[in-house]
Design a protein around this motif. Structure first.
Motif, mmCIF file in Angstrom:
data_model
loop_
_atom_site.group_PDB
_atom_site.id
_atom_site.type_symbol
_atom_site.label_atom_id
_atom_site.label_comp_id
_atom_site.label_asym_id
_atom_site.label_seq_id
_atom_site.Cartn_x
_atom_site.Cartn_y
_atom_site.Cartn_z
ATOM 1 N N SER A 71 59.532 6.656 100.186
ATOM 2 C CA SER A 71 59.316 5.223 99.956
ATOM 3 C C SER A 71 57.924 4.884 99.453
ATOM 4 C CB SER A 71 59.596 4.441 101.245
ATOM 5 O OG SER A 71 58.689 4.839 102.264
ATOM 6 N N VAL A 72 56.965 5.788 99.604
ATOM 7 C CA VAL A 72 55.588 5.501 99.178
ATOM 8 C C VAL A 72 55.183 6.332 97.958
ATOM 9 C CG1 VAL A 72 54.861 4.769 101.472
ATOM 10 C CG2 VAL A 72 54.659 7.185 100.833
ATOM 11 N N MET A 73 56.140 6.988 97.321
ATOM 12 C CA MET A 73 55.820 7.831 96.172
ATOM 13 C C MET A 73 55.613 7.009 94.911
ATOM 14 S SD MET A 73 58.284 11.174 96.398
ATOM 15 C CE MET A 73 58.112 12.372 97.719
ATOM 16 N N SER A 74 54.706 7.502 94.067
ATOM 17 C CA SER A 74 54.586 6.982 92.710
ATOM 18 C C SER A 74 55.574 7.732 91.822
ATOM 19 C CB SER A 74 53.163 7.210 92.188
ATOM 20 O OG SER A 74 52.924 8.613 92.024
ATOM 21 N N ALA A 75 55.684 7.290 90.568
ATOM 22 C CA ALA A 75 56.577 7.984 89.637
ATOM 23 C C ALA A 75 56.164 9.441 89.464
ATOM 24 C CB ALA A 75 56.573 7.265 88.285
ATOM 25 N N LEU A 76 54.856 9.713 89.376
ATOM 26 C CA LEU A 76 54.390 11.085 89.219
ATOM 27 C C LEU A 76 54.635 11.901 90.485
ATOM 28 C CD1 LEU A 76 51.073 10.636 87.200
ATOM 29 C CD2 LEU A 76 53.260 11.521 86.387
ATOM 30 N N ASP A 77 54.462 11.248 91.643
ATOM 31 C CA ASP A 77 54.759 11.931 92.907
ATOM 32 C C ASP A 77 56.218 12.366 92.937
ATOM 33 O OD1 ASP A 77 52.197 11.546 93.910
ATOM 34 O OD2 ASP A 77 52.738 9.677 94.932
ATOM 35 N N TYR A 78 57.109 11.454 92.525
ATOM 36 C CA TYR A 78 58.533 11.779 92.577
ATOM 37 C C TYR A 78 58.892 12.853 91.556
ATOM 38 C CZ TYR A 78 63.505 11.759 92.759
ATOM 39 O OH TYR A 78 64.795 12.188 92.890
ATOM 40 N N LEU A 79 58.228 12.850 90.409
ATOM 41 C CA LEU A 79 58.484 13.877 89.409
ATOM 42 C C LEU A 79 58.204 15.262 89.994
ATOM 43 C CD1 LEU A 79 59.306 14.203 86.407
ATOM 44 C CD2 LEU A 79 56.857 14.218 85.860
ATOM 45 N N ASP A 80 57.112 15.377 90.726
ATOM 46 C CA ASP A 80 56.764 16.656 91.365
ATOM 47 C C ASP A 80 57.753 16.992 92.479
ATOM 48 O OD1 ASP A 80 54.869 18.911 92.031
ATOM 49 O OD2 ASP A 80 54.725 17.770 93.895
ATOM 50 N N TYR A 81 58.065 16.001 93.301
ATOM 51 C CA TYR A 81 59.006 16.194 94.420
ATOM 52 C C TYR A 81 60.388 16.570 93.896
ATOM 53 C CZ TYR A 81 62.024 14.661 98.331
ATOM 54 O OH TYR A 81 62.977 14.578 99.314
ATOM 55 N N GLY A 82 60.877 15.845 92.892
ATOM 56 C CA GLY A 82 62.197 16.127 92.345
ATOM 57 C C GLY A 82 62.274 17.501 91.716
ATOM 58 N N ASN A 83 61.166 17.959 91.134
ATOM 59 C CA ASN A 83 61.176 19.288 90.539
ATOM 60 C C ASN A 83 61.340 20.375 91.598
ATOM 61 O OD1 ASN A 83 60.852 21.027 88.141
ATOM 62 N ND2 ASN A 83 59.019 21.718 89.207
ATOM 63 N N LEU A 84 60.880 20.124 92.820
ATOM 64 C CA LEU A 84 61.093 21.092 93.897
ATOM 65 C C LEU A 84 62.583 21.262 94.177
ATOM 66 C CD1 LEU A 84 58.266 20.108 96.435
ATOM 67 C CD2 LEU A 84 58.268 21.965 94.749
ATOM 68 N N TYR A 85 63.335 20.167 94.127
ATOM 69 C CA TYR A 85 64.788 20.261 94.260
ATOM 70 C C TYR A 85 65.362 21.152 93.155
ATOM 71 C CZ TYR A 85 65.754 16.642 97.792
ATOM 72 O OH TYR A 85 65.864 15.922 98.950
ATOM 73 N N ASN A 86 64.892 20.940 91.928
ATOM 74 C CA ASN A 86 65.414 21.722 90.814
ATOM 75 C C ASN A 86 65.137 23.208 91.003
ATOM 76 O OD1 ASN A 86 66.323 19.405 89.546
ATOM 77 N ND2 ASN A 86 64.514 19.196 88.247
#
Length: 256
Positions: A71-86
């Motif tokens: 809930s407190v992520m920026s777009a760049l934060d989520y890009l990094d986080y989502g890449n971990l899923y990938n």
């Protein structure tokens, strides 16, 4: 290495990877994703591992992403986080060792997508599945579900975000077996033991061929599968397997 949010055990050739944050419903925060990546790198590199089982501690498999973090992520934060899923899903899906998902409870959001990277899935009859992210102003599952269940079923799942039962998942071809809750682990172990008894080399090659079969049309996949299968005829296990068949005994595979 020691894990904070996972339990990792190797028993008789089977690696048990258990997400262990039951007080947070095994929600996937960044640290847990990094630990899962390390765990599945270990699975792939360890020659003593023949097959892996992925499950969750407590009554939930994965309750989704950790919303306190998300809930407190920026777009760049989520890009990094989502890449971990990938990275994680690719390790599970394309690694050389089969991975069995033992869905002991609800598999929601990222947990739903992660389990769909496994090769074989056993689900508790009490489990629920969902990609509910649309209810939070985002979305999930759109890159995975159309190939698995078709465009229209996937659209309903992604755009409504509603939970569906393990039986529904079975009917859609998303899980292999639905069993009582107390039989999830034992059923997954029985399947793992069956795979462990096969030639490790043949299993690795077969998983690679299955990946190709999912990615390419049948003619192209068959052409790419042929040299993979041919390689098995230069090794010990193919000769041992066929010799054991004719001699009516159990084969003794070496993985070579």
């Amino acid at each position: 290495m020691d894990f904070q949010y996972l339990k990792y055990e190797l028993r008789d050739g089977i690696a048990w990877v258990t997400i262990d944050r039951p007080e947070q419903r095994n929600a996937l925060n960044r640290a847990t994703l990094l630990e899962l990546i390390d765990a599945f790198k270990r699975v792939d590199a360890d020659e003593d591992v023949r097959v892996a089982i992925l499950t969750g501690a407590g009554k939930v498999f994965v309750g989704g992403a950790d919303l306190n973090e998300l809930s407190v992520m920026s777009a760049l934060d989520y890009l990094d986080y989502g890449n971990l899923y990938n990275v994680l899903n690719r390790l599970i899906r394309e690694g050389g060792k089969p991975v069995i998902g033992a869905v002991n409870g609800h598999a929601l959001g990222g947990g739903n997508v992660m389990i769909l990277s496994c090769d074989i899935i056993v689900a508790s009859e009490r489990a629920k599945f969902a990609v509910p992210e649309i209810n939070l102003g985002i979305f999930g599952g759109a890159s995975v579900l159309p190939r698995l269940v078709g465009r229209y079923q996937a659209a309903e799942m992604v755009l409504l975000g509603e939970a569906y039962t393990a039986q529904k998942a079975y009917e859609l071809g998303l899980v292999n077996r639905v069993v009582p809750p107390e039989e999830v682990v034992s059923t997954a172990q029985s399947i793992a033991e069956g795979i462990r008894a096969k030639s490790p080399l043949a299993v690795r090659m077969a998983k690679r061929a299955l990946i190709l079969g999912n990615q390419y049309e049948p003619g192209a996949a068959s052409e790419m599968q042929l040299p993979i299968m041919s390689l098995l005829y230069s090794g010990h296990d193919q000769k041992e397997g066929m010799r054991a068949f004719f001699e009516k005994r159990a084969p003794e595979y070496t993985g070579r």
